[in-house]
Write a protein that holds these residues in place. Structure first.
Motif, PDB file in Angstrom:
ATOM      1  N   PRO A 222       0.824  -1.210   0.000  1.00 40.50           N
ATOM      2  CA  PRO A 222       0.000   0.000   0.000  1.00 40.50           C
ATOM      3  C   PRO A 222       0.858   1.260   0.000  1.00 40.50           C
ATOM      4  CG  PRO A 222       0.023  -0.989   2.192  1.00 40.50           C
ATOM      5  CD  PRO A 222       0.806  -1.897   1.292  1.00 40.50           C
ATOM      6  N   LEU A 223       0.695   2.088  -1.041  1.00 37.71           N
ATOM      7  CA  LEU A 223       1.409   3.356  -1.146  1.00 37.71           C
ATOM      8  C   LEU A 223       0.403   4.479  -1.338  1.00 37.71           C
ATOM      9  CD1 LEU A 223       4.312   2.457  -3.647  1.00 37.71           C
ATOM     10  CD2 LEU A 223       4.407   2.507  -1.149  1.00 37.71           C
ATOM     11  N   THR A 224       0.764   5.661  -0.840  1.00 42.15           N
ATOM     12  CA  THR A 224      -0.065   6.832  -1.095  1.00 42.15           C
ATOM     13  C   THR A 224       0.115   7.249  -2.559  1.00 42.15           C
ATOM     14  OG1 THR A 224       1.649   8.434  -0.539  1.00 42.15           O
ATOM     15  CG2 THR A 224       0.249   7.631   1.286  1.00 42.15           C
ATOM     16  N   ARG A 225      -0.722   8.168  -3.003  1.00 52.89           N
ATOM     17  CA  ARG A 225      -0.627   8.638  -4.386  1.00 52.89           C
ATOM     18  C   ARG A 225       0.744   9.229  -4.669  1.00 52.89           C
ATOM     19  NH1 ARG A 225      -0.744  13.361  -6.970  1.00 52.89           N
ATOM     20  NH2 ARG A 225      -1.235  14.538  -5.095  1.00 52.89           N
ATOM     21  N   LEU A 226       1.246  10.061  -3.768  1.00 53.96           N
ATOM     22  CA  LEU A 226       2.540  10.706  -3.991  1.00 53.96           C
ATOM     23  C   LEU A 226       3.695   9.714  -3.899  1.00 53.96           C
ATOM     24  CD1 LEU A 226       1.994  14.127  -2.210  1.00 53.96           C
ATOM     25  CD2 LEU A 226       2.309  13.709  -4.649  1.00 53.96           C
ATOM     26  N   GLU A 227       3.620   8.755  -2.983  1.00 51.84           N
ATOM     27  CA  GLU A 227       4.667   7.725  -2.905  1.00 51.84           C
ATOM     28  C   GLU A 227       4.717   6.918  -4.198  1.00 51.84           C
ATOM     29  OE1 GLU A 227       4.352   7.043   1.935  1.00 51.84           O
ATOM     30  OE2 GLU A 227       3.254   5.747   0.561  1.00 51.84           O
ATOM     31  N   PHE A 228       3.533   6.557  -4.719  1.00 46.84           N
ATOM     32  CA  PHE A 228       3.481   5.810  -5.971  1.00 46.84           C
ATOM     33  C   PHE A 228       4.055   6.645  -7.117  1.00 46.84           C
ATOM     34  CE2 PHE A 228       1.570   4.608  -9.976  1.00 46.84           C
ATOM     35  CZ  PHE A 228       1.772   3.237  -9.998  1.00 46.84           C
ATOM     36  N   ASP A 229       3.648   7.909  -7.211  1.00 47.35           N
ATOM     37  CA  ASP A 229       4.131   8.777  -8.285  1.00 47.35           C
ATOM     38  C   ASP A 229       5.644   8.993  -8.200  1.00 47.35           C
ATOM     39  OD1 ASP A 229       1.571   8.988  -9.276  1.00 47.35           O
ATOM     40  OD2 ASP A 229       1.192  10.967  -8.400  1.00 47.35           O
ATOM     41  N   LEU A 230       6.165   9.141  -7.003  1.00 41.45           N
ATOM     42  CA  LEU A 230       7.610   9.296  -6.808  1.00 41.45           C
ATOM     43  C   LEU A 230       8.350   8.044  -7.264  1.00 41.45           C
ATOM     44  CD1 LEU A 230      10.048  10.856  -5.671  1.00 41.45           C
ATOM     45  CD2 LEU A 230       9.472   9.918  -3.418  1.00 41.45           C
ATOM     46  N   LEU A 231       7.867   6.884  -6.842  1.00 38.83           N
ATOM     47  CA  LEU A 231       8.484   5.622  -7.249  1.00 38.83           C
ATOM     48  C   LEU A 231       8.416   5.452  -8.765  1.00 38.83           C
ATOM     49  CD1 LEU A 231       9.725   2.849  -6.626  1.00 38.83           C
ATOM     50  CD2 LEU A 231       7.402   2.000  -6.246  1.00 38.83           C
ATOM     51  N   LEU A 232       7.268   5.708  -9.348  1.00 39.72           N
ATOM     52  CA  LEU A 232       7.091   5.560 -10.791  1.00 39.72           C
ATOM     53  C   LEU A 232       8.039   6.494 -11.559  1.00 39.72           C
ATOM     54  CD1 LEU A 232       5.430   4.118 -12.972  1.00 39.72           C
ATOM     55  CD2 LEU A 232       3.821   6.019 -12.867  1.00 39.72           C
ATOM     56  N   HIS A 233       8.188   7.716 -11.078  1.00 38.11           N
ATOM     57  CA  HIS A 233       9.072   8.674 -11.747  1.00 38.11           C
ATOM     58  C   HIS A 233      10.529   8.204 -11.698  1.00 38.11           C
ATOM     59  CE1 HIS A 233      10.175  12.539 -13.426  1.00 38.11           C
ATOM     60  NE2 HIS A 233      11.112  12.634 -12.512  1.00 38.11           N
ATOM     61  N   LEU A 234      10.977   7.731 -10.548  1.00 39.12           N
ATOM     62  CA  LEU A 234      12.362   7.264 -10.428  1.00 39.12           C
ATOM     63  C   LEU A 234      12.607   6.017 -11.281  1.00 39.12           C
ATOM     64  CD1 LEU A 234      12.922   7.800  -6.609  1.00 39.12           C
ATOM     65  CD2 LEU A 234      13.922   9.142  -8.477  1.00 39.12           C
TER      66      LEU A 234
ATOM     67  N   ALA B  46      10.975   5.158 -13.980  1.00 43.95           N
ATOM     68  CA  ALA B  46      10.892   5.521 -15.400  1.00 43.95           C
ATOM     69  C   ALA B  46      12.167   6.195 -15.899  1.00 43.95           C
ATOM     70  CB  ALA B  46       9.692   6.432 -15.634  1.00 43.95           C
ATOM     71  N   HIS B  47      13.009   6.664 -14.974  1.00 43.71           N
ATOM     72  CA  HIS B  47      14.257   7.350 -15.341  1.00 43.71           C
ATOM     73  C   HIS B  47      15.437   6.747 -14.567  1.00 43.71           C
ATOM     74  CE1 HIS B  47      10.980  10.280 -15.988  1.00 43.71           C
ATOM     75  NE2 HIS B  47      11.638  10.532 -17.094  1.00 43.71           N
ATOM     76  N   PRO B  48      15.775   5.479 -14.810  1.00 43.93           N
ATOM     77  CA  PRO B  48      16.886   4.868 -14.067  1.00 43.93           C
ATOM     78  C   PRO B  48      18.206   5.569 -14.384  1.00 43.93           C
ATOM     79  CG  PRO B  48      16.219   3.470 -15.881  1.00 43.93           C
ATOM     80  CD  PRO B  48      15.238   4.602 -15.827  1.00 43.93           C
ATOM     81  N   ARG B  49      19.102   5.563 -13.413  1.00 40.15           N
ATOM     82  CA  ARG B  49      20.446   6.152 -13.530  1.00 40.15           C
ATOM     83  C   ARG B  49      20.442   7.673 -13.658  1.00 40.15           C
ATOM     84  NH1 ARG B  49      24.135   2.493 -13.397  1.00 40.15           N
ATOM     85  NH2 ARG B  49      23.953   0.467 -14.343  1.00 40.15           N
ATOM     86  N   ARG B  50      19.302   8.297 -13.527  1.00 42.22           N
ATOM     87  CA  ARG B  50      19.238   9.758 -13.594  1.00 42.22           C
ATOM     88  C   ARG B  50      19.068  10.300 -12.182  1.00 42.22           C
ATOM     89  NH1 ARG B  50      15.481  13.943 -16.584  1.00 42.22           N
ATOM     90  NH2 ARG B  50      16.577  15.781 -15.836  1.00 42.22           N
ATOM     91  N   VAL B  51      19.858  11.294 -11.859  1.00 47.89           N
ATOM     92  CA  VAL B  51      19.791  11.925 -10.545  1.00 47.89           C
ATOM     93  C   VAL B  51      18.870  13.135 -10.641  1.00 47.89           C
ATOM     94  CG1 VAL B  51      21.104  13.051  -8.716  1.00 47.89           C
ATOM     95  CG2 VAL B  51      22.132  11.183 -10.010  1.00 47.89           C
ATOM     96  N   PHE B  52      17.962  13.247  -9.664  1.00 51.67           N
ATOM     97  CA  PHE B  52      17.030  14.369  -9.620  1.00 51.67           C
ATOM     98  C   PHE B  52      17.271  15.179  -8.360  1.00 51.67           C
ATOM     99  CE2 PHE B  52      14.835  11.189 -12.149  1.00 51.67           C
ATOM    100  CZ  PHE B  52      14.410  11.945 -13.239  1.00 51.67           C
ATOM    101  N   THR B  53      17.278  16.498  -8.510  1.00 48.45           N
ATOM    102  CA  THR B  53      17.334  17.362  -7.330  1.00 48.45           C
ATOM    103  C   THR B  53      15.956  17.332  -6.674  1.00 48.45           C
ATOM    104  OG1 THR B  53      16.627  19.357  -8.504  1.00 48.45           O
ATOM    105  CG2 THR B  53      19.015  18.896  -8.454  1.00 48.45           C
TER     106      THR B  53
ATOM    107  N   ASN C 103       8.732  19.428  -8.857  1.00 44.00           N
ATOM    108  CA  ASN C 103       8.088  19.863 -10.092  1.00 44.00           C
ATOM    109  C   ASN C 103       7.488  18.681 -10.856  1.00 44.00           C
ATOM    110  OD1 ASN C 103       7.268  21.706 -11.999  1.00 44.00           O
ATOM    111  ND2 ASN C 103       9.180  21.622 -13.137  1.00 44.00           N
ATOM    112  N   ALA C 104       8.231  17.581 -10.963  1.00 40.92           N
ATOM    113  CA  ALA C 104       7.786  16.435 -11.758  1.00 40.92           C
ATOM    114  C   ALA C 104       6.699  15.611 -11.069  1.00 40.92           C
ATOM    115  CB  ALA C 104       8.976  15.532 -12.085  1.00 40.92           C
ATOM    116  N   VAL C 105       6.813  15.411  -9.767  1.00 44.83           N
ATOM    117  CA  VAL C 105       5.891  14.528  -9.043  1.00 44.83           C
ATOM    118  C   VAL C 105       4.748  15.308  -8.410  1.00 44.83           C
ATOM    119  CG1 VAL C 105       5.686  12.854  -7.166  1.00 44.83           C
ATOM    120  CG2 VAL C 105       7.704  12.827  -8.651  1.00 44.83           C
TER     121      VAL C 105
END
Length: 166
Positions: free
Chosen positions: A86-98, A100-107, A113-115
């Motif tokens: 069970p994940l919240t909407r934001l936890e799911f979106d954060l996981l999905l974003h990371l 979807a972009h493996p090996r990329r570092v995000f500030t 901005n993205a999530v």
């Protein structure tokens, strides 16, 4: 396009020379303003037999004991070794974003901005959600790596599959 490769040992920020600190700050500023991208490559470490690993077996064989995550994007659900997580909407979106972009570092600002879709929340909001995501997934699952002084990225050894159809 200019590609710059830096190899600066980061045991702690206090151990950086003034020149290395200025270089790191300049790179951090460029990334935060969207003028650059950080790609990381894990250093190649020669394989050694670790204690507790039976003779004839390498530590790589033990990787199968690390739990895996399976993301079902269309149903917005996550399975940890086949069990619903069970994940919240934001936890799911954060996981999905990371994922979807493996090996990329995000500030933190880029993740806000993205999530979250905005930047006016405190950047520590990202830290709180990463900590909660790590806690729910479990300490035995390498998932999100902190890139010291920059932000977050998907861990190199994360065992995550993404199903955009299911």
């Amino acid at each position: 396009m200019l590609t710059v490769t830096l190899s600066i040992p980061l045991a702690s920020e206090e151990s950086l020379t003034p020149a290395a600190r200025r270089l790191l700050e300049a790179a951090r500023e460029m990334i935060e303003h969207g003028e650059g991208v950080v790609n990381t490559v894990a250093p190649v470490v020669p394989e050694r037999r670790s204690e507790g690993v039976p003779a004839g077996r390498s530590p790589r064989h033990l990787a199968s004991t690390i739990p895996s995550l399976h993301i079902l994007a269309s149903s917005r659900s996550v399975l940890r070794d086949g069990e619903p997580l069970p994940l919240t909407r934001l936890e799911f979106d954060l996981l999905l974003h990371l994922v979807a972009h493996p090996r990329r570092v995000f500030t933190r600002l880029q993740l806000l901005n993205a999530v979250w879709g905005y930047e006016h929340a405190g950047v520590r909001t990202v830290d709180v959600h990463v900590r909660r995501l790590r806690g729910k997934v479990g300490v035995d699952v390498p998932l999100v790596t902190t890139v010291y002084g920059v932000g977050y990225r998907l861990a190199d050894d994360a065992r995550v599959t993404l199903d955009r159809t299911g």
